[in-house]
Write a protein that holds these residues in place. Structure first.
Motif, PDB file in Angstrom:
ATOM      1  N   ARG A  27      28.580 -36.056  -4.072  1.00  0.00           N
ATOM      2  CA  ARG A  27      29.956 -35.587  -5.023  1.00  0.00           C
ATOM      3  C   ARG A  27      29.616 -34.360  -5.785  1.00  0.00           C
ATOM      4  NH1 ARG A  27      32.974 -41.700  -7.057  1.00  0.00           N
ATOM      5  NH2 ARG A  27      33.308 -42.016  -5.086  1.00  0.00           N
ATOM      6  N   MET A  29      31.500 -33.856  -8.664  1.00  0.00           N
ATOM      7  CA  MET A  29      31.467 -33.844  -9.777  1.00  0.00           C
ATOM      8  C   MET A  29      29.988 -34.599 -10.189  1.00  0.00           C
ATOM      9  SD  MET A  29      33.039 -34.123 -12.769  1.00  0.00           S
ATOM     10  CE  MET A  29      33.361 -34.992 -14.131  1.00  0.00           C
ATOM     11  N   HIS A  30      29.149 -35.837  -9.688  1.00  0.00           N
ATOM     12  CA  HIS A  30      27.783 -35.916  -9.515  1.00  0.00           C
ATOM     13  C   HIS A  30      26.427 -34.840  -9.764  1.00  0.00           C
ATOM     14  CE1 HIS A  30      29.301 -40.185  -8.423  1.00  0.00           C
ATOM     15  NE2 HIS A  30      29.756 -40.010  -9.433  1.00  0.00           N
ATOM     16  N   LEU A  33      27.254 -33.458 -13.262  1.00  0.00           N
ATOM     17  CA  LEU A  33      26.531 -34.958 -14.333  1.00  0.00           C
ATOM     18  C   LEU A  33      25.216 -34.603 -14.150  1.00  0.00           C
ATOM     19  CD1 LEU A  33      29.071 -37.423 -14.113  1.00  0.00           C
ATOM     20  CD2 LEU A  33      28.913 -35.852 -15.951  1.00  0.00           C
ATOM     21  N   ILE A  68      30.176 -28.496 -19.596  1.00  0.00           N
ATOM     22  CA  ILE A  68      31.408 -28.640 -19.605  1.00  0.00           C
ATOM     23  C   ILE A  68      32.669 -27.841 -18.763  1.00  0.00           C
ATOM     24  CG2 ILE A  68      33.390 -28.706 -21.502  1.00  0.00           C
ATOM     25  CD1 ILE A  68      31.994 -29.834 -23.107  1.00  0.00           C
ATOM     26  N   ILE A  71      32.453 -28.523 -15.518  1.00  0.00           N
ATOM     27  CA  ILE A  71      32.799 -30.391 -15.147  1.00  0.00           C
ATOM     28  C   ILE A  71      34.697 -29.997 -14.404  1.00  0.00           C
ATOM     29  CG2 ILE A  71      33.383 -32.488 -15.861  1.00  0.00           C
ATOM     30  CD1 ILE A  71      30.378 -32.201 -17.193  1.00  0.00           C
ATOM     31  N   PHE A  72      34.762 -28.933 -15.741  1.00  0.00           N
ATOM     32  CA  PHE A  72      35.968 -28.646 -16.381  1.00  0.00           C
ATOM     33  C   PHE A  72      36.530 -27.944 -14.454  1.00  0.00           C
ATOM     34  CE2 PHE A  72      38.172 -28.733 -20.090  1.00  0.00           C
ATOM     35  CZ  PHE A  72      39.307 -28.603 -19.444  1.00  0.00           C
ATOM     36  N   MET A  75      36.536 -30.468 -11.921  1.00  0.00           N
ATOM     37  CA  MET A  75      37.583 -31.570 -12.249  1.00  0.00           C
ATOM     38  C   MET A  75      39.454 -30.962 -11.614  1.00  0.00           C
ATOM     39  SD  MET A  75      37.328 -33.955 -14.731  1.00  0.00           S
ATOM     40  CE  MET A  75      37.336 -32.799 -16.484  1.00  0.00           C
ATOM     41  N   LEU A  76      38.532 -29.875 -11.684  1.00  0.00           N
ATOM     42  CA  LEU A  76      40.646 -29.290 -11.372  1.00  0.00           C
ATOM     43  C   LEU A  76      40.382 -29.144  -9.727  1.00  0.00           C
ATOM     44  CD1 LEU A  76      41.099 -26.795 -13.846  1.00  0.00           C
ATOM     45  CD2 LEU A  76      42.561 -29.065 -13.750  1.00  0.00           C
ATOM     46  N   ALA A  80      37.958 -34.493  -5.566  1.00  0.00           N
ATOM     47  CA  ALA A  80      36.454 -33.981  -6.057  1.00  0.00           C
ATOM     48  C   ALA A  80      36.157 -35.618  -6.574  1.00  0.00           C
ATOM     49  CB  ALA A  80      37.340 -33.748  -7.986  1.00  0.00           C
ATOM     50  N   MET A  81      37.312 -36.455  -6.521  1.00  0.00           N
ATOM     51  CA  MET A  81      36.628 -37.545  -6.370  1.00  0.00           C
ATOM     52  C   MET A  81      36.124 -38.898  -4.648  1.00  0.00           C
ATOM     53  SD  MET A  81      37.335 -39.464  -9.400  1.00  0.00           S
ATOM     54  CE  MET A  81      37.519 -41.025  -9.513  1.00  0.00           C
TER      55      MET A  81
ATOM     56  N   LEU B 148      31.520 -33.954 -24.195  1.00  0.00           N
ATOM     57  CA  LEU B 148      31.377 -34.940 -22.763  1.00  0.00           C
ATOM     58  C   LEU B 148      32.045 -36.288 -22.761  1.00  0.00           C
ATOM     59  CD1 LEU B 148      29.952 -33.594 -19.861  1.00  0.00           C
ATOM     60  CD2 LEU B 148      27.381 -34.309 -21.566  1.00  0.00           C
ATOM     61  N   MET B 151      34.898 -36.765 -21.391  1.00  0.00           N
ATOM     62  CA  MET B 151      35.888 -35.727 -20.381  1.00  0.00           C
ATOM     63  C   MET B 151      35.204 -37.015 -19.843  1.00  0.00           C
ATOM     64  SD  MET B 151      34.080 -32.085 -19.384  1.00  0.00           S
ATOM     65  CE  MET B 151      35.896 -31.311 -19.572  1.00  0.00           C
ATOM     66  N   TRP B 155      37.632 -38.532 -16.640  1.00  0.00           N
ATOM     67  CA  TRP B 155      37.168 -38.529 -14.959  1.00  0.00           C
ATOM     68  C   TRP B 155      36.992 -40.013 -14.368  1.00  0.00           C
ATOM     69  CZ3 TRP B 155      33.258 -38.497 -11.857  1.00  0.00           C
ATOM     70  CH2 TRP B 155      33.516 -38.008 -10.264  1.00  0.00           C
ATOM     71  N   PHE B 167      42.041 -34.326 -20.423  1.00  0.00           N
ATOM     72  CA  PHE B 167      42.432 -32.614 -20.620  1.00  0.00           C
ATOM     73  C   PHE B 167      43.055 -32.417 -22.080  1.00  0.00           C
ATOM     74  CE2 PHE B 167      42.984 -32.058 -16.301  1.00  0.00           C
ATOM     75  CZ  PHE B 167      41.370 -31.661 -16.168  1.00  0.00           C
TER      76      PHE B 167
END
Lengths: 173, 403
Positions: A27, A29-30, A33, A68, A71-72, A75-76, A80-81, B148, B151, B155, B167
């Protein structure tokens, strides 16, 4: 073995492991992170060298701002999930080759540097001298020109961002 | 150094001597002392929070003409204990499709982001976790962990409302970081150092006297960072179910709750340290424990003020929140930075009285100019009147009427 060495080995292993996970996580997202963890590991390595300014700057710039932002952005994006596809494409071997050559040449260049095999040297007790650091940014014989060029570039980026985001008259309705 | 004047460091030295006499090498002894010190520094704020939650609920109750907690123990003082036991026994629910690691990491990060601030606060002339030479930068860096945490919570919950809440929260947090960072530069300019111990030590005149506008901007920005009323729109209890933490229950919710209350007290502590002279006071240099008492008294006053504001100010809308940050606080703090630099250069630091008067006049002028511009802008901008129509057919139900 001193406690500092034990901490160093643990942190180095975590940093390298999470750097690997950045490129291999499925993913997006992962990956982002894991990237945060990698950057944090680098910050702790700076801390072990007693370089307090770089620890804090690493955390502010890379974790507080860049990670950040990434990540933003992730997320958008859509799905993403649920993005479970393979992170590799047909040219993965080319990427691996470039990375390996780059690593080898970096090590090659660094090994010719005189201080390559010296013992670890920590920054002066109590951290760096920030006044010297600050003065060298405004000293013409120091880093004045790069500093000002970077400032102008950031200003241009800021104005560009405002221009792109600006709501033009009459376009709204 | 003896026990009466400096109990903290004498205990440390006695303990170190005991460790060395056991045959522990000095580097390991230092390491053990660091671990114990960090443990104590992280535990005491959590214990203080127990009292803080009760005190804040009691005060808010009195402000709103209620009794507040009054059942458990005298004046309801053990109410937090009862709540704590209740929260420990509640079920920890994890949503089925939640992303487990971010979901569980978020509460930890948000508490850690607050606790980490305590490491650099000087509690007395010789009592400080670590005297970082980049203390002020550290404050801003640690704020990033709280962001963080929010966030990851939004999520990881795999819930669109949690994500929307996150957000909103992050938009507020990263926006108000800007004026906060700029207003923090002014104490740095006065003291010539980024270290918290140096900032306190150089406050012969409290910085709130030298630069009241910087103190005001910092105070407002910290209230917004904590997400307290009037900036509590990120989890407006009366309008939304909750913010980013909607999917959390039991102890995990409790951690967000503790982080919130502790953060409110911690920013008061920071305000005291940076603008109200920290531990400074009569005889505080000779008796470090006395400095700790002074620090505590000043902090409680600032904290009380923030509770008073929380209890009495109405909530602002999200556009007002953004307007206030980007069009009022940020230009004001930038202007203040420039004027402070100019006045600071024009009047040398030796002439303290002249410097104080000059800075005060410039601060007052800046406030007047800001007020004038704000009034001019807000009176020229008339918001359109919006009326609601009965919903039906294909209309959206909302229509703009020209005023």
């Amino acid at each position: 073995m001193t406690p500092i060495q034990i901490v160093f080995i643990i942190i180095a292993a975590v940093t390298l492991g999470s750097a690997l996970m950045v490129v291999s996580a499925r993913r997006v997202m992962h990956s982002a992170l894991w990237l945060v963890l990698t950057l944090l590991g680098v910050a702790i390595l700076f801390a072990l060298l007693d370089s307090r300014f770089f620890v804090v700057v690493q955390v502010i710039v890379y974790i507080g701002a860049i990670a950040i932002l990434i990540i933003f952005a992730v997320m958008l994006t859509r799905h993403a999930m649920s993005d479970e596809g393979s992170p590799l494409n047909r040219y993965w071997w080319a990427g691996a080759l470039v990375a390996a050559v780059f690593l080898a040449s970096l090590i090659g260049i660094l090994s010719t540097w005189g201080n390559f095999s010296t013992q670890v040297r920590t920054a002066t007790q109590g951290g760096e001298n920030l006044v010297t650091l600050g003065l060298s940014f405004v000293d013409p014989s120091g880093y004045l020109v790069p500093f000002e060029v970077a400032s102008v570039m950031l200003l241009a980026a800021l104005i560009g961002a405002v221009y792109v985001a600006l709501e033009r008259r009459g376009e709204k309705k | 150094m003896n026990f009466a004047t400096d109990p903290m460091n004498s205990i440390i030295e006695i303990f170190r001597g005991w460790l060395l006499s056991l045959g522990v090498s000095s580097s390991w002894a230092q390491f053990i002392l660091f671990v114990i010190g960090a443990g104590i520094l992280a535990t005491i704020p959590m214990l203080i929070t127990l009292g803080l939650i009760w005190a804040e609920r009691k005060l808010l109750g009195r402000i709103q003409d209620r009794l507040g907690p009054n059942r458990v123990g005298p004046w309801g003082i053990f109410q937090t204990m009862a709540d704590m036991v209740k929260i420990f026994t509640k079920e920890l629910i994890t949503p089925k499709n939640a992303d487990r690691i971010p979901y569980n990491l978020a509460p930890i990060l948000s508490v850690a982001g607050v606790l980490a601030l305590w490491a650099i606060i000087p509690f007395g002339i010789s009592i400080i976790g670590v005297n970082l030479n980049v203390g002020v930068l550290y404050l801003i860096a640690v704020g990033g962990f709280g962001t963080l945490g929010f966030m990851l919570a939004g999520w990881g919950s795999n819930n669109k409302y949690a994500l929307l809440g996150a957000f909103r929260a992050i938009a507020q947090l990263i926006s108000y970081e800007v004026p906060m960072a700029i207003s923090l530069l002014i104490p740095v300019m006065f003291s010539g150092s980024l270290g918290m111990a140096d900032i306190v030590a150089s406050q012969d005149v409290w910085y709130i006297v030298l630069s009241p506008v910087a103190a005001l901007v910092f105070f407002i920005a910290t209230i917004a960072e904590v997400g307290r009323s009037p900036f509590d729109l990120l989890e407006a209890d009366s309008e939304l179910v909750s913010g980013f933490n909607i999917e959390y229950s039991g102890l995990k919710f409790g951690m967000f709750y503790v982080a919130d209350f502790l953060h409110a007290f911690t920013v008061s502590l920071l305000f005291t340290t940076i603008f109200l002279g920290g531990w400074r006071g009569p005889l505080a240099a000779q008796y470090p424990w006395l400095g700790f008492v002074y620090l505590l008294i000043k902090t409680v006053i600032v904290w009380f003020l923030s509770v008073l504001i929380r209890g009495s100010m109405p909530r602002i809308r999200i556009d007002q929140m953004m307007f206030f940050n980007w069009k009022v606080l940020t230009p004001l703090s930038l202007g203040l930075l420039v004027t402070t630099a100019l006045v600071g250069k024009a009047i040398p630091a030796q002439q303290t009285a002249l410097r104080v008067i000059g800075l005060l006049i410039m601060n007052g002028l800046l406030l007047l100019i800001t007020n004038f511009i704000w009034r001019a802008v807000s009176s020229s901008k008339v918001r359109p009147v919006v009326t609601a129509e009965p919903y039906g057919g294909q209309t959206t139900g909302i229509k703009e009427v020209s005023s």
